[in-house]
Write a protein that holds these residues in place. Structure first.
Motif, short mmCIF file in Angstrom:
data_model
loop_
_atom_site.label_atom_id
_atom_site.label_comp_id
_atom_site.label_asym_id
_atom_site.label_seq_id
_atom_site.Cartn_x
_atom_site.Cartn_y
_atom_site.Cartn_z
N MET A 251 0.79 -1.23 0.00
CA MET A 251 0.00 0.00 0.00
C MET A 251 0.82 1.28 0.00
O MET A 251 0.34 2.34 -0.40
N SER A 252 2.08 1.21 0.44
CA SER A 252 2.90 2.42 0.48
C SER A 252 3.63 2.71 -0.83
O SER A 252 4.33 3.72 -0.94
N ARG A 253 3.48 1.83 -1.83
CA ARG A 253 4.18 2.03 -3.10
C ARG A 253 3.59 3.21 -3.87
O ARG A 253 2.37 3.45 -3.82
N SER A 254 4.45 3.91 -4.59
CA SER A 254 3.99 5.08 -5.33
C SER A 254 3.01 4.72 -6.43
O SER A 254 2.20 5.55 -6.84
N PHE A 255 3.04 3.47 -6.91
CA PHE A 255 2.15 3.06 -8.00
C PHE A 255 0.88 2.36 -7.50
O PHE A 255 0.06 1.92 -8.29
N PHE A 256 0.71 2.27 -6.18
CA PHE A 256 -0.46 1.58 -5.64
C PHE A 256 -1.74 2.36 -5.97
O PHE A 256 -1.84 3.56 -5.71
N GLU A 257 -2.71 1.64 -6.54
CA GLU A 257 -4.01 2.23 -6.87
C GLU A 257 -5.09 1.48 -6.10
O GLU A 257 -5.33 0.30 -6.34
N PRO A 258 -5.78 2.16 -5.17
CA PRO A 258 -6.82 1.49 -4.37
C PRO A 258 -7.89 0.82 -5.23
O PRO A 258 -8.43 -0.22 -4.83
N ALA A 259 -8.17 1.39 -6.40
CA ALA A 259 -9.22 0.81 -7.25
C ALA A 259 -8.85 -0.58 -7.75
O ALA A 259 -9.74 -1.35 -8.15
N ASN A 260 -7.56 -0.92 -7.76
CA ASN A 260 -7.11 -2.23 -8.25
C ASN A 260 -7.09 -3.29 -7.16
O ASN A 260 -6.77 -4.45 -7.43
N LEU A 261 -7.38 -2.90 -5.93
CA LEU A 261 -7.47 -3.85 -4.83
C LEU A 261 -8.94 -3.93 -4.40
O LEU A 261 -9.48 -3.04 -3.75
N MET A 262 -9.59 -5.00 -4.81
CA MET A 262 -11.01 -5.20 -4.53
C MET A 262 -11.16 -6.02 -3.24
O MET A 262 -10.51 -7.06 -3.09
N VAL A 263 -12.00 -5.54 -2.33
CA VAL A 263 -12.22 -6.25 -1.07
C VAL A 263 -13.67 -6.69 -0.98
O VAL A 263 -14.59 -6.01 -1.46
N GLY A 264 -13.87 -7.86 -0.39
CA GLY A 264 -15.20 -8.37 -0.11
C GLY A 264 -15.47 -8.28 1.38
O GLY A 264 -14.63 -8.69 2.20
N LEU A 265 -16.62 -7.73 1.76
CA LEU A 265 -16.95 -7.53 3.16
C LEU A 265 -18.28 -8.19 3.51
O LEU A 265 -19.19 -8.24 2.68
N ALA A 266 -18.37 -8.68 4.74
CA ALA A 266 -19.62 -9.20 5.30
C ALA A 266 -19.77 -8.63 6.69
O ALA A 266 -18.85 -8.75 7.52
#
Length: 340
Positions: A42-57
């Motif tokens: 997550m601390s990388r300069s190229f990290f894009e939150p939109a590319n990390l999909m999370v599933g929640l319940a």
């Protein structure tokens, strides 16, 4: 009711918990903390939150998937100035226990839909010899062998979702504390006529530099005394003790053709790497001697194991590494699916 959405900063503890539970189910217990996971990804300069999909319940993270657009192959030129590579890699695909298993199919379909909207036509699952996404060195990824065979739940998910195995890779490991290099006439001659040298490597590509920032990267070479030229070369990735992503007692051997010859004591600038990943790769005698000498010296630097990842199709290379006392400790598969 399950919800699937892009990553938010508050999801980090849940993402970490799923990582630990997922790998525990695959009979591995990686020495990773929340801060290590954050530093690696997550601390990388190229990290894009939109590319990390999370599933929640019920507001709790129970599964997640992280994808990256693939790099343009070395030497390839896009057909148009604004064209990007049409393939991607799902580097992380994790789910926790029964709630995560119940949502994993839905999560994978949501990721595939995001990839289609991004113009992706082909997707791979599992990183191999990763050097640009931050996963290299993160336990238990190491050098990257795709999806380990021990992770049977992920393999089952991919199989029923229309994926097929594209590559099979072996994790080869050598223990340095008890290492004794093989002895033969050629090695004895090279011992008298050559010396080992190494210099730091500074990647010039910004993406690679960011992804490898938790490593001390070195180029090791075998120098001929008479010609004063490098006759063999390999790379070594050692965990930076200040960043603390990969354990400092481990190292990664990179069997990559580095575009460098003479150093003159200066850091090496690397613009492109060509992997040894084609069928029937073969190490020269000089490269074998360099690797065996390097592995033998690592225990003096408090590095007690060194690993590399080799495609199972590279039979000659696997045989040579076994002769150099590397052992296959794990096998993985990279999966592939056409989305078009």
């Amino acid at each position: 009711m399950a919800i699937i959405r892009p990553f938010q900063n508050s999801d980090l503890p849940g993402v970490f918990e799923v990582w630990i539970r997922h790998w525990h189910a695959a009979r591995q217990d990686p020495p990773v903390s929340v801060s290590i996971l954050e530093r690696a990804l997550m601390s990388r300069s190229f990290f894009e939150p939109a590319n990390l999909m999370v599933g929640l319940a019920d507001g709790r993270v129970i599964a997640w998937a992280h994808w990256f657009r693939d790099a343009m192959p070395p030497g390839a030129e896009p057909a148009a100035d604004d064209e990007e590579p049409s393939s991607a890699t799902i580097a992380g695909l994790c789910f926790a226990d029964e709630p995560g298993l119940a949502i994993c199919d839905q999560l994978l379909k949501a990721v595939e839909e995001s990839l289609r909207l991004a113009g992706i036509e082909k997707v791979h699952v599992g990183v191999i010899r990763d050097g640009r996404n931050g996963y290299a060195g993160l336990a238990p990824i190491g050098h990257g062998i795709g999806i380990p065979v021990s992770d049977a739940r992920t393999g089952s998910l991919l199989s029923r979702s229309g994926y097929r195995v594209a590559r099979t890779v072996d994790r080869m490991v050598a223990q340095t504390s008890t290492y004794r290099p093989p002895v033969n006439r050629s090695f004895l001659q090279l011992r008298r006529s050559t010396r080992l040298d190494h210099v730091p490597v500074l990647p010039t590509d910004p993406r690679v530099a960011a992804a490898m920032s938790h490593f001390d990267v070195e180029a090791h070479s075998l120098i001929d005394h008479q010609q004063q030229q490098a006759i063999a070369m390999c790379g070594l990735w050692m965990g930076d003790p200040e960043v603390q992503v990969m354990e400092s007692s481990k190292a990664i051997l990179s069997l990559t053709s580095l575009e460098a010859h003479r150093y003159d004591g200066a850091p090496v600038q690397i613009d492109a790497n060509v992997e040894m990943g084609t069928p029937d790769c073969e190490l020269s005698m000089e490269e074998q001697f360099l690797i065996s000498s390097l592995v033998q010296s690592l225990s003096n630097r408090q590095v007690f194991s060194v690993e590399t990842a080799v495609d199972c199709d590279d039979r000659k290379l696997l045989t040579q590494l076994k002769d150099l006392k590397f052992e296959c400790v794990e096998q993985g598969k990279q999966w592939m699916k056409n989305l078009s």
